[in-house]
Write a protein that holds these residues in place. Structure first.
Motif, PDB file in Angstrom:
ATOM      1  N   ILE A 204       0.877  -1.184   0.000  1.00  0.00           N
ATOM      2  CA  ILE A 204       0.000   0.000   0.000  1.00  0.00           C
ATOM      3  C   ILE A 204       0.902   1.216   0.000  1.00  0.00           C
ATOM      4  O   ILE A 204       1.743   1.362   0.892  1.00  0.00           O
ATOM      5  N   PRO A 205       0.767   2.090  -0.978  1.00  0.00           N
ATOM      6  CA  PRO A 205       1.668   3.256  -1.063  1.00  0.00           C
ATOM      7  C   PRO A 205       1.394   4.238   0.056  1.00  0.00           C
ATOM      8  O   PRO A 205       0.404   4.137   0.783  1.00  0.00           O
ATOM      9  N   LYS A 206       2.299   5.189   0.206  1.00  0.00           N
ATOM     10  CA  LYS A 206       2.163   6.185   1.264  1.00  0.00           C
ATOM     11  C   LYS A 206       1.912   7.562   0.649  1.00  0.00           C
ATOM     12  O   LYS A 206       2.613   7.960  -0.283  1.00  0.00           O
ATOM     13  N   GLY A 207       0.928   8.270   1.187  1.00  0.00           N
ATOM     14  CA  GLY A 207       0.694   9.643   0.768  1.00  0.00           C
ATOM     15  C   GLY A 207       0.334   9.804  -0.697  1.00  0.00           C
ATOM     16  O   GLY A 207       0.612  10.834  -1.305  1.00  0.00           O
ATOM     17  N   ALA A 208      -0.317   8.794  -1.251  1.00  0.00           N
ATOM     18  CA  ALA A 208      -0.605   8.812  -2.690  1.00  0.00           C
ATOM     19  C   ALA A 208      -2.025   9.286  -2.967  1.00  0.00           C
ATOM     20  O   ALA A 208      -2.900   9.226  -2.105  1.00  0.00           O
ATOM     21  N   TYR A 209      -2.232   9.740  -4.175  1.00  0.00           N
ATOM     22  CA  TYR A 209      -3.556  10.151  -4.633  1.00  0.00           C
ATOM     23  C   TYR A 209      -3.893   9.402  -5.914  1.00  0.00           C
ATOM     24  O   TYR A 209      -3.026   9.157  -6.735  1.00  0.00           O
ATOM     25  N   ASP A 210      -5.135   9.067  -6.074  1.00  0.00           N
ATOM     26  CA  ASP A 210      -5.651   8.574  -7.352  1.00  0.00           C
ATOM     27  C   ASP A 210      -6.760   9.511  -7.778  1.00  0.00           C
ATOM     28  O   ASP A 210      -7.823   9.555  -7.155  1.00  0.00           O
ATOM     29  N   HIS A 211      -6.501  10.276  -8.827  1.00  0.00           N
ATOM     30  CA  HIS A 211      -7.500  11.220  -9.331  1.00  0.00           C
ATOM     31  C   HIS A 211      -8.225  10.674 -10.555  1.00  0.00           C
ATOM     32  O   HIS A 211      -9.012  11.372 -11.168  1.00  0.00           O
ATOM     33  N   GLN A 212      -7.936   9.454 -10.910  1.00  0.00           N
ATOM     34  CA  GLN A 212      -8.385   8.948 -12.196  1.00  0.00           C
ATOM     35  C   GLN A 212      -9.604   8.029 -12.101  1.00  0.00           C
ATOM     36  O   GLN A 212     -10.548   8.169 -12.861  1.00  0.00           O
ATOM     37  N   HIS A 213      -9.556   7.106 -11.153  1.00  0.00           N
ATOM     38  CA  HIS A 213     -10.548   6.019 -11.149  1.00  0.00           C
ATOM     39  C   HIS A 213     -11.779   6.386 -10.330  1.00  0.00           C
ATOM     40  O   HIS A 213     -11.684   6.895  -9.216  1.00  0.00           O
ATOM     41  N   PHE A 214     -12.941   6.107 -10.893  1.00  0.00           N
ATOM     42  CA  PHE A 214     -14.190   6.330 -10.174  1.00  0.00           C
ATOM     43  C   PHE A 214     -14.434   5.154  -9.233  1.00  0.00           C
ATOM     44  O   PHE A 214     -14.553   4.008  -9.667  1.00  0.00           O
ATOM     45  N   VAL A 215     -14.503   5.485  -7.960  1.00  0.00           N
ATOM     46  CA  VAL A 215     -14.748   4.469  -6.935  1.00  0.00           C
ATOM     47  C   VAL A 215     -16.147   4.694  -6.379  1.00  0.00           C
ATOM     48  O   VAL A 215     -16.602   5.841  -6.247  1.00  0.00           O
ATOM     49  N   SER A 216     -16.833   3.615  -6.093  1.00  0.00           N
ATOM     50  CA  SER A 216     -18.203   3.693  -5.603  1.00  0.00           C
ATOM     51  C   SER A 216     -18.328   2.919  -4.298  1.00  0.00           C
ATOM     52  O   SER A 216     -17.529   2.019  -4.011  1.00  0.00           O
ATOM     53  N   GLY A 217     -19.384   3.212  -3.559  1.00  0.00           N
ATOM     54  CA  GLY A 217     -19.667   2.443  -2.355  1.00  0.00           C
ATOM     55  C   GLY A 217     -19.847   0.961  -2.634  1.00  0.00           C
ATOM     56  O   GLY A 217     -19.580   0.129  -1.769  1.00  0.00           O
ATOM     57  N   VAL A 218     -20.261   0.607  -3.840  1.00  0.00           N
ATOM     58  CA  VAL A 218     -20.416  -0.817  -4.167  1.00  0.00           C
ATOM     59  C   VAL A 218     -19.063  -1.516  -4.257  1.00  0.00           C
ATOM     60  O   VAL A 218     -19.002  -2.745  -4.339  1.00  0.00           O
ATOM     61  N   ASP A 219     -17.978  -0.777  -4.251  1.00  0.00           N
ATOM     62  CA  ASP A 219     -16.644  -1.381  -4.355  1.00  0.00           C
ATOM     63  C   ASP A 219     -16.123  -1.873  -3.013  1.00  0.00           C
ATOM     64  O   ASP A 219     -15.112  -2.589  -2.960  1.00  0.00           O
ATOM     65  N   LEU A 220     -16.756  -1.486  -1.912  1.00  0.00           N
ATOM     66  CA  LEU A 220     -16.221  -1.904  -0.616  1.00  0.00           C
ATOM     67  C   LEU A 220     -16.233  -3.428  -0.480  1.00  0.00           C
ATOM     68  O   LEU A 220     -15.211  -4.029  -0.114  1.00  0.00           O
TER      69      LEU A 220
END
Lengths: 257, 483
Positions: free
Chosen positions: B311-327
């Motif tokens: 798991i990276p540290k202090g990273a951002y993902d601005h690209q992928h759409f994440v939804s509550g259904v992904d939990l």
């Protein structure tokens, strides 16, 4: 009793609350005097609907969701020894805090303390016990033999427990009122969470009719990082008779001057 | 790297996505949530499946959208045959444990999870002030006594900052002095009014009837009071929301410290998210229930305080759409089991670990049964289905182009505050048609199921008739529908 006579900081007759909140608050203040060494506060829910504990009495006539008993005595060392019991029948927790403070205006926390919480809710969590320590190196809690460092304070800052505000605010009342300034301090909330800076200030005076007499009150606020505003009302004997947070109002049970 | 990490899912409630100091918000201090970001990756395009408590939580627990799950409102009823995460984890080595607020209507938490704590008066909407501290006690006690033989999945569902709701309701019937009048603060202490306080009134009829008009469907008394608020009162309200966030951040801090000091940090994946946001004045709204960003956009952080997990540290993902259904799929992935075939979500674990995997082209959000939003890279499309006003409404709407009502398009790049509805711009007509078609195509793949339980059927009937009646009473709205 109508809502018009109740200051907004402890007026919860509206939405989901019967008109009994104000009546019950008055009734509690008029109860028989508690022993001098002990202060007892009845806890009323600011939002009755959904937050009334099971088995907590008649839901129509009695809104009570808990009780706080504050015992403190001065030791020969001149430190204060506090014993706080806080039962909340909505959460189901019975919290017991046992700690020492210095005999200064801010009731600075000393040395070690103990927190025990028992859960009456019937789930797998039954009891939490924690010993706390404060040294020049910082503040630690020990839970089940695991040491949890929870913070450091700068040398110039002392820290107190939120439950000493029942004494700290009366101590500071005159200074706060006459100066109009706020005093900042650090609070160890429930002896577990460092909240700093926290500010205490004077708000305004008000009155509260208690049947055949009228109480003159002085109101103070407390707020800070991680601490929602609470409102503290002192009677003319400088004892806290009402303390109101977002969800709870603590009402002195008897002994209001 | 361990293939059987513990999984800790922490949620706060009604926590707007950018009320986190690590994201640059200077009006709030959240050192412990910041720590999760600093030790993990923040998915910045994460959205609730349906911005209200019970629907969002049902999606978390099932991986299904609310039109499939039977939970379009608070008071819905999760279809009995849809398994939840606690049941699914029984296939794994992970002990499934729940602590705190549940609010998955129609599902008994005790049937699916070991319950650490749920309150003597079972936790409903609010009361974070006393429930959250008890929850922390329960979790710290658990972590410091855990025997480490089998891994655990522990979900800690805090109540705050949801107490902002009750704080607001408090002023339905009494005046709210602003914090300056109270003598507490000066003007510079208060956060500013949001830039998007004023808004484009060309909103869907659904939103108007639910949240704007006199006697609106949702929380009219407090909305009526708020219409009288001045700027300082709004800013005082916002200030309070941030203090509720700080309050729960302190609780999270104690849990993280206990996790670390108990020797569990290296082998525990932490997920932090929120069911929905809080509008606090944006578009002159409060609470959730709408399809504006403040309501639907939520934090989603995957973190580890140790170094053994990828798991990276202090990273951002601005690209992928994440939804509550992904939990659900994400938890299943870390637990080493497959999610149910019908689950709509996808595991974000490959994204966390930097693997290139196929991903959705847009985010999909539902609201108030008839509302829909699609999130694309730059644009956001919002629409509504028009109710029948009778029993045909009991099948969740869609995909039906004939029943699409009013629409909105926002350019989130140039207008992140969503202050200008571009749906009526001729230059955006082709875009609007594309968005509509994308919605219809997407919904064609959903397994919408008839609502049968009494309480939600009653609500659908009542709401459907009210919304239908509003259409009928305002014929000018028909002219606003875009052909």
């Amino acid at each position: 009793m109508t809502s018009d006579h109740i200051h907004w900081t402890f007026q919860y007759d509206g939405r989901s609350q019967t008109p009994h909140f104000g009546n019950q608050l008055i009734e509690i203040l008029n109860r028989d005097t508690a022993p001098a060494s002990e202060k007892k506060y009845t806890v009323l829910p600011n939002y009755w609907k959904g937050y009334k504990g099971r088995g907590g009495g008649d839901p129509v006539r009695d809104l009570t969701i808990g009780e706080v008993v504050i015992n403190r005595k001065r030791e020969p060392s001149k430190n204060w020894c506090y014993d706080i019991q806080f039962l909340n029948t909505t959460s189901g927790e019975n919290l017991h805090l046992d700690f020492y403070t210095a005999d200064d205006d801010l009731r600075t926390l000393r040395d070690t303390w103990r927190v025990t919480a028992t859960n009456g809710a019937g789930d797998k969590y039954r009891q939490f016990t924690c010993e706390g320590h404060i040294t020049s190196q910082g503040i630690t809690l020990v839970v089940n033999n695991t040491t949890l460092p929870i913070g450091h304070l700068e040398n110039t800052h002392s820290i107190t427990c939120n439950w000493t505000l029942f004494d700290v605010i009366p101590k500071l009342a005159h200074q706060l009122k006459s100066s109009g300034e706020q005093i900042s301090l650090a609070i160890l909330e429930d002896l577990e969470k460092v909240r700093t800076p926290v500010h205490i200030g004077y708000m305004e005076d008000s009155t509260l009719p208690l049947g055949d007499r009228t109480l003159k009150l002085s109101g103070f606020f407390v707020y800070g990082a991680g601490m929602l505003p609470s409102y503290w009302w002192l009677d003319q004997q400088k004892q806290v008779i009402i303390a109101s947070t977002t969800f709870q109002t603590f009402v002195l049970t008897g002994d209001a001057a | 790297m361990s293939d059987r990490p513990n999984i800790l899912f922490i949620n706060t409630d009604q926590h707007t996505w950018d009320v986190i100091s690590a994201y640059g918000n200077t009006h709030v201090k959240t050192p412990h949530i910041d720590r999760l970001h600093n030790n993990g990756i923040s998915f910045m395009r994460s959205y609730s499946s349906d911005p209200v408590c019970a629907p969002a939580r049902a999606s978390w627990m099932t991986g299904r959208y609310t039109s499939e799950a039977g939970t379009p409102f608070n008071g819905g009823h999760l279809h009995e045959d849809i398994p939840d995460l606690g049941q699914i984890l029984q296939q794994s080595d992970h002990r499934a444990i729940h602590c705190g607020k549940w609010h998955v209507d129609g599902r008994n938490v005790y049937d699916s999870f070991d319950v650490l704590y749920y309150g003597q008066q079972q936790i409903g909407a609010g009361g974070g002030e006393y429930y959250d501290a008890a929850m922390t006690h329960a979790v710290v006690d658990f972590l410091t006594t855990y025997d480490k033989t089998d891994p655990f999945y522990l979900q800690v569902w805090y109540v705050n900052p949801h107490d902002i709701c009750e704080y607001g309701h408090n002023f339905e019937t009494k005046e709210m002095p602003d914090a300056i009048t109270r003598g507490m603060l000066t003007e510079k202490d208060l956060p500013p009014l949001p830039d998007n306080f004023n808004y484009d009134t060309r909103e869907t009829v659904l939103h108007r009837v639910c949240r704007r008009i006199d006697e609106c469907l949702i929380h009219w008394p407090i909305l009526r009071a708020m219409k009288t608020w001045d700027e300082l009162q709004w800013r005082t309200f916002i200030w309070h929301h941030h203090r509720f966030v700080e309050k729960v951040d302190g609780e999270i801090g104690l849990i993280l410290t206990a996790l670390e000091q108990s020797g569990l940090a290296d082998n525990t994946a932490i997920i932090f998210s929120v069911d929905h946001g809080e509008a606090f004045g944006q578009h002159q709204m409060f609470q959730k229930f709408s399809l504006y960003e403040a309501s639907i956009r939520v934090p989603f952080i995957v973190s580890s305080l140790g170094h053994n997990l990828n798991i990276p540290k202090g990273a951002y993902d601005h690209q992928h759409f994440v939804s509550g259904v992904d939990l659900l799929p994400t938890v299943c992935d870390y637990a080493g089991i497959e999610p149910p075939e019908q689950a709509r979500g996808m595991s974000v674990r490959p994204l966390v670990e930097g693997r290139d995997v196929p991903w959705r082209d847009f985010g999909f959000v539902e609201s108030n049964y008839w509302g829909r939003a699609l999130l694309f890279d730059r644009y956001k499309y919002v629409c509504e289905y028009i109710p029948y006003g009778h029993e045909k409404d009991l099948l969740p709407p869609g995909p039906d182009p004939e029943r699409i009502g009013l629409e909105q398009i926002f350019d989130l790049k140039n207008d992140p505050g969503e202050t200008q509805n571009l749906a009526y711009d001729e230059n955006k007509r082709a875009l609007l048609i594309q968005c509509r078609q994308a919605l219809l195509n997407f919904e064609a793949g959903l397994e919408r199921r008839q609502i049968t339980h009494e309480r939600p059927t009653r609500q659908i009937g009542n709401w459907g008739q009210r919304i239908r009646a509003h259409w009928d009473a305002h014929p000018e709205l028909e002219a606003m529908r875009i052909p």
